[in-house]
Motif scaffolding. Structure first.
Motif, PDB file in Angstrom:
ATOM      1  N   SER A 230       1.032  -1.757  -0.053  1.00  0.00           N
ATOM      2  CA  SER A 230      -0.019   0.038   0.175  1.00  0.00           C
ATOM      3  C   SER A 230       1.171   1.251  -0.170  1.00  0.00           C
ATOM      4  N   GLY A 231       2.111   1.127  -0.299  1.00  0.00           N
ATOM      5  CA  GLY A 231       3.224   2.251  -0.419  1.00  0.00           C
ATOM      6  C   GLY A 231       4.182   2.542   0.912  1.00  0.00           C
ATOM      7  N   THR A 232       3.873   1.181   1.399  1.00  0.00           N
ATOM      8  CA  THR A 232       5.512   1.219   1.872  1.00  0.00           C
ATOM      9  C   THR A 232       6.537   1.702   2.022  1.00  0.00           C
ATOM     10  N   THR A 233       7.124   0.996   1.319  1.00  0.00           N
ATOM     11  CA  THR A 233       8.752   1.697   0.953  1.00  0.00           C
ATOM     12  C   THR A 233       8.406   3.045   0.058  1.00  0.00           C
ATOM     13  N   TRP A 234       7.389   3.477  -0.492  1.00  0.00           N
ATOM     14  CA  TRP A 234       6.929   4.892  -1.003  1.00  0.00           C
ATOM     15  C   TRP A 234       7.120   5.818  -0.297  1.00  0.00           C
ATOM     16  N   MET A 235       7.011   5.722   0.800  1.00  0.00           N
ATOM     17  CA  MET A 235       7.059   6.316   2.515  1.00  0.00           C
ATOM     18  C   MET A 235       7.771   6.808   2.809  1.00  0.00           C
ATOM     19  N   GLN A 236       8.730   5.300   3.035  1.00  0.00           N
ATOM     20  CA  GLN A 236       9.833   5.029   3.516  1.00  0.00           C
ATOM     21  C   GLN A 236      11.111   5.657   2.809  1.00  0.00           C
ATOM     22  N   MET A 237      10.976   5.809   1.870  1.00  0.00           N
ATOM     23  CA  MET A 237      11.926   6.516   0.749  1.00  0.00           C
ATOM     24  C   MET A 237      11.465   9.010   0.966  1.00  0.00           C
ATOM     25  N   ILE A 238      10.652   8.594   0.785  1.00  0.00           N
ATOM     26  CA  ILE A 238       9.571   9.885   0.570  1.00  0.00           C
ATOM     27  C   ILE A 238      10.262  10.494   2.504  1.00  0.00           C
ATOM     28  N   CYS A 239      10.461   9.693   3.182  1.00  0.00           N
ATOM     29  CA  CYS A 239      11.054  10.796   4.639  1.00  0.00           C
ATOM     30  C   CYS A 239      12.347  10.295   5.119  1.00  0.00           C
ATOM     31  N   ALA A 240      13.197   9.042   4.072  1.00  0.00           N
ATOM     32  CA  ALA A 240      14.501   8.973   3.588  1.00  0.00           C
ATOM     33  C   ALA A 240      14.969  10.699   3.349  1.00  0.00           C
ATOM     34  N   LEU A 241      13.934  10.775   2.200  1.00  0.00           N
ATOM     35  CA  LEU A 241      14.432  12.063   1.192  1.00  0.00           C
ATOM     36  C   LEU A 241      14.626  12.711   1.775  1.00  0.00           C
ATOM     37  N   LEU A 242      13.312  13.844   3.232  1.00  0.00           N
ATOM     38  CA  LEU A 242      13.079  14.369   4.217  1.00  0.00           C
ATOM     39  C   LEU A 242      14.163  14.290   4.889  1.00  0.00           C
ATOM     40  N   VAL A 243      14.423  13.186   5.399  1.00  0.00           N
ATOM     41  CA  VAL A 243      15.710  13.337   6.541  1.00  0.00           C
ATOM     42  C   VAL A 243      17.399  14.119   6.377  1.00  0.00           C
ATOM     43  N   PHE A 244      17.559  13.193   5.208  1.00  0.00           N
ATOM     44  CA  PHE A 244      18.942  13.405   4.283  1.00  0.00           C
ATOM     45  C   PHE A 244      18.859  14.785   3.974  1.00  0.00           C
ATOM     46  N   ARG A 245      18.152  14.631   2.698  1.00  0.00           N
ATOM     47  CA  ARG A 245      17.902  15.941   1.659  1.00  0.00           C
ATOM     48  C   ARG A 245      18.711  15.348   0.353  1.00  0.00           C
ATOM     49  N   THR A 246      19.424  14.100   0.378  1.00  0.00           N
ATOM     50  CA  THR A 246      19.722  13.808  -0.636  1.00  0.00           C
ATOM     51  C   THR A 246      19.964  12.583  -1.334  1.00  0.00           C
ATOM     52  N   PRO A 247      19.380  12.400  -2.742  1.00  0.00           N
ATOM     53  CA  PRO A 247      19.048  10.790  -3.259  1.00  0.00           C
ATOM     54  C   PRO A 247      20.104   9.777  -3.217  1.00  0.00           C
ATOM     55  N   ASP A 248      21.176  10.315  -2.518  1.00  0.00           N
ATOM     56  CA  ASP A 248      22.186   9.693  -2.081  1.00  0.00           C
ATOM     57  C   ASP A 248      22.480   9.533  -0.659  1.00  0.00           C
ATOM     58  N   LEU A 249      21.448   7.621   0.020  1.00  0.00           N
ATOM     59  CA  LEU A 249      21.317   7.597   0.951  1.00  0.00           C
ATOM     60  C   LEU A 249      22.581   6.914   2.064  1.00  0.00           C
ATOM     61  N   PRO A 250      22.469   6.894   3.109  1.00  0.00           N
ATOM     62  CA  PRO A 250      23.959   6.459   2.825  1.00  0.00           C
ATOM     63  C   PRO A 250      24.147   4.853   3.441  1.00  0.00           C
ATOM     64  N   ALA A 251      22.786   4.673   3.390  1.00  0.00           N
ATOM     65  CA  ALA A 251      22.528   2.600   3.906  1.00  0.00           C
ATOM     66  C   ALA A 251      21.712   2.283   2.321  1.00  0.00           C
ATOM     67  N   PRO A 252      21.319   0.822   2.262  1.00  0.00           N
ATOM     68  CA  PRO A 252      20.542   0.378   2.236  1.00  0.00           C
ATOM     69  C   PRO A 252      18.997   1.115   3.193  1.00  0.00           C
ATOM     70  N   LEU A 253      17.783   1.067   2.289  1.00  0.00           N
ATOM     71  CA  LEU A 253      16.386   1.721   2.828  1.00  0.00           C
ATOM     72  C   LEU A 253      16.697   1.061   3.826  1.00  0.00           C
ATOM     73  N   SER A 254      16.057  -0.541   3.498  1.00  0.00           N
ATOM     74  CA  SER A 254      15.542  -1.664   4.615  1.00  0.00           C
ATOM     75  C   SER A 254      16.664  -1.295   6.465  1.00  0.00           C
ATOM     76  N   ARG A 255      17.925  -1.103   6.011  1.00  0.00           N
ATOM     77  CA  ARG A 255      18.426  -0.307   7.201  1.00  0.00           C
ATOM     78  C   ARG A 255      18.303   0.596   7.864  1.00  0.00           C
ATOM     79  N   LEU A 256      18.104   1.773   6.986  1.00  0.00           N
ATOM     80  CA  LEU A 256      18.060   3.359   7.626  1.00  0.00           C
ATOM     81  C   LEU A 256      16.475   2.592   8.219  1.00  0.00           C
ATOM     82  N   SER A 257      15.339   2.619   7.789  1.00  0.00           N
ATOM     83  CA  SER A 257      14.319   2.027   8.050  1.00  0.00           C
ATOM     84  C   SER A 257      13.387   0.778   8.297  1.00  0.00           C
ATOM     85  N   PRO A 258      13.966   0.212   9.399  1.00  0.00           N
ATOM     86  CA  PRO A 258      14.305  -1.268   9.415  1.00  0.00           C
ATOM     87  C   PRO A 258      12.170  -2.053  10.194  1.00  0.00           C
ATOM     88  N   TRP A 259      12.003  -2.947   9.467  1.00  0.00           N
ATOM     89  CA  TRP A 259      10.602  -3.026  10.116  1.00  0.00           C
ATOM     90  C   TRP A 259      11.165  -3.993  11.895  1.00  0.00           C
TER      91      TRP A 259
END
Length: 293
Positions: free
Chosen positions: A36-65
């Motif tokens: 239902s858009g989980t990964t999409w929302m995680q990516m949006i939050c990552a972009l807002l937190v880091f303010r760059t598309p170049d994330l410092p780690a894989p998304l699932s490490r930055l935002s674990p389940w």
């Protein structure tokens, strides 16, 4: 005093893993149904937190389940404790099953249930069930040939189940969303519609930034919005797909279509009529009007 959270359990999830979680001021909890858009929302939050598309780690490490039994809880909590950035944590648990801490904001993403079900149907073929069984020790469902999509979807519409036991059923989806809908006026609860993300990604990202308290310089917005588009995310499937334990057969296939309307297009008028009758009995009319618009 607030009631204790309800405990939701499945072969690979247990919401009790939230109990005792050490919240911090500013934490974001992303609560969605599957597909239902989980990964999409995680990516949006990552972009807002880091303010760059170049994330410092894989998304699932930055935002674990946190609820997922595949990873030991202590390891997940320790990883979150070590994070110095603003944290954003994934769950598929409804809000009545997680602690509602005043320091956190809870983002619930809703998608048309039929579209969610279509994505769920295709996702089932992309799961390595032997790997999931190896990691959890639990049975993970049938592995035989599946029914054609229209037939499967019709049966999904008609299934009578306990919504708290079968959260990816139609009753379960509407249970999750009804609970969030009743909390929508609370300042720490934010509802997002998948269709709004499709129609106006930039506008929805700005709205979320405002609700979550992010101050994003104007010059950064074009790159951030571009990085959150479905096409860009699919290009980066190896980094963004939620697969820290290797349970997906194909990370690229996880990003299958990212569209709306396929569910309704897959059903004949009689099944659609049954769907409309069922949802009318399962959820309030104002939620359904918002969900189906």
């Amino acid at each position: 005093m607030p009631a204790d959270p309800f405990r939701y359990r499945s072969p690979d999830e247990d919401s009790a893993r939230w109990l005792g979680f050490p919240f911090r001021t500013g934490d974001i909890v992303i609560s969605t149904r599957s597909k239902s858009g989980t990964t999409w929302m995680q990516m949006i939050c990552a972009l807002l937190v880091f303010r760059t598309p170049d994330l410092p780690a894989p998304l699932s490490r930055l935002s674990p389940w946190l609820d997922w039994l595949v990873e030991p809880r202590d390891e997940v909590v320790a990883r979150l404790a070590a994070q110095e950035h603003r944290r954003f944590v994934k769950t598929h648990t409804p809000l009545d099953g997680v602690p509602l801490d005043p320091r956190a904001t809870y983002v619930v993403v809703a998608r048309h249930p039929l579209d969610m079900a279509v994505s769920l149907y295709h996702q089932a073929r992309n799961l390595d069930r032997e790997r999931m069984h190896e990691l959890t020790g639990q049975p993970v469902g049938p592995t035989g040939p599946r029914r054609p999509l229209p037939e499967w979807l019709g049966r999904w519409v008609d299934r009578e189940v306990d919504p708290r036991a079968e959260l990816d059923s139609l009753p379960g989806v509407l249970w999750h969303l009804t609970d969030a809908w009743r909390r929508r006026d609370q300042p720490h609860v934010v509802l997002v519609h998948y269709a709004d993300l499709l129609a106006d990604l930039a506008g929805e990202m700005r709205r979320l930034a405002d609700r979550l308290g992010f101050d994003v310089p104007e010059r950064d917005w074009p790159d951030l919005v571009d990085a959150a588009t479905f096409g860009r995310m699919r290009e980066r499937a190896d980094q963004l797909a939620p697969d820290p334990a290797g349970v997906l057969r194909s990370r690229a296939a996880f990003f299958r279509a990212g569209t709306s309307g396929q569910g309704r297009a897959s059903l004949d008028p009689a099944v659609l009529a049954r769907y409309q009758a069922r949802v009318a009995a399962l959820a309030p009319p104002d939620l359904l009007a918002w969900l189906h618009r």
